[in-house]
Enzyme design. Structure first.
Site, short mmCIF file in Angstrom:
data_model
loop_
_atom_site.label_atom_id
_atom_site.label_comp_id
_atom_site.label_asym_id
_atom_site.label_seq_id
_atom_site.Cartn_x
_atom_site.Cartn_y
_atom_site.Cartn_z
N HIS A 12 0.53 -53.44 -63.35
CA HIS A 12 1.43 -53.91 -64.41
C HIS A 12 2.03 -52.86 -65.33
CE1 HIS A 12 0.42 -57.97 -63.27
NE2 HIS A 12 -0.87 -57.69 -63.38
N HIS A 43 -6.09 -57.81 -67.68
CA HIS A 43 -5.35 -58.88 -66.99
C HIS A 43 -4.06 -59.17 -67.74
CE1 HIS A 43 -4.56 -62.58 -64.80
NE2 HIS A 43 -4.43 -63.21 -65.95
#
Length: 189
Positions: free
Chosen positions: A79, A179
């Site tokens: 990410h 996350h």
């Protein structure tokens, strides 16, 4: 009989139980020369101890549990990208080997166009959502990569990129992002 005393400074390095802070304690003790001499006899030995402490410092600071380190590394890999354009989805996802646990192309993958530090700051200063989830207090530039060829398997994944600037929600563990939960279109203070 006159006894001489020597003042000695001791430094202890401690790591807190969450591995997130390095603590130094410095204490001064007045000792007899014979006791001190057993610990530090020469300036050369003092230099060796200082050198050893210098070598231990980076290792102590980086002491995070291996499982947490792996989740954090996976988050960064999937990410975080310092510079990215909407045309780079296929190349970035392919080079980073991003896929599902069933070895399929991910339906969607979001890249936060930033360095690690501002993202880690969300864990420290973000708005809590519960269960370790934190909202950013400022918007981030993101690239959302959406799969175009459903059912494909790597390395044949083809994505369409969309550029957005939104607040983001991430999950943090012990101060580390692990996350990406999503981008937030509407942000409530």
């Amino acid at each position: 009989m006159i006894q001489s005393f020597r003042e000695t400074t001791f430094v202890r390095l401690l790591v807190d139980r969450n591995y997130s802070k390095l603590l130094f304690t410095v204490s001064t003790a007045t000792t007899r020369p014979s006791t001190t001499a057993a610990l530090l006899q020469t300036p050369k030995e003092i230099m060796r101890i200082q050198f050893a402490l210098l070598l231990l410092l980076p290792a102590t600071v980086l002491c995070i549990p291996p499982a947490l380190l792996e989740r954090h590394k996976k988050f960064i890999n999937q990410h975080v990208k310092g510079e990215m354009s909407v045309n780079r989805c296929d190349a970035e996802i392919g080079s980073r080997n991003i896929k599902t646990i069933n070895n399929e192309c991910k339906e969607t993958n979001t890249f936060i166009v930033s360095t690690n530090s501002p993202i880690k700051t969300i864990c420290e200063n973000g708005m809590p959502l519960g269960n370790g989830m934190m909202k950013s207090t400022t918007p981030f530039h993101i690239i959302v990569c959406i799969l175009r060829n459903q059912g494909a398997r790597p390395p044949h994944c083809q994505y369409r990129g969309q550029a957005r600037t939104n607040y983001i929600a991430i999950k943090c563990e012990d101060g580390y992002p692990v996350h990406f939960d999503g981008d937030i279109f509407y942000y409530e203070n």
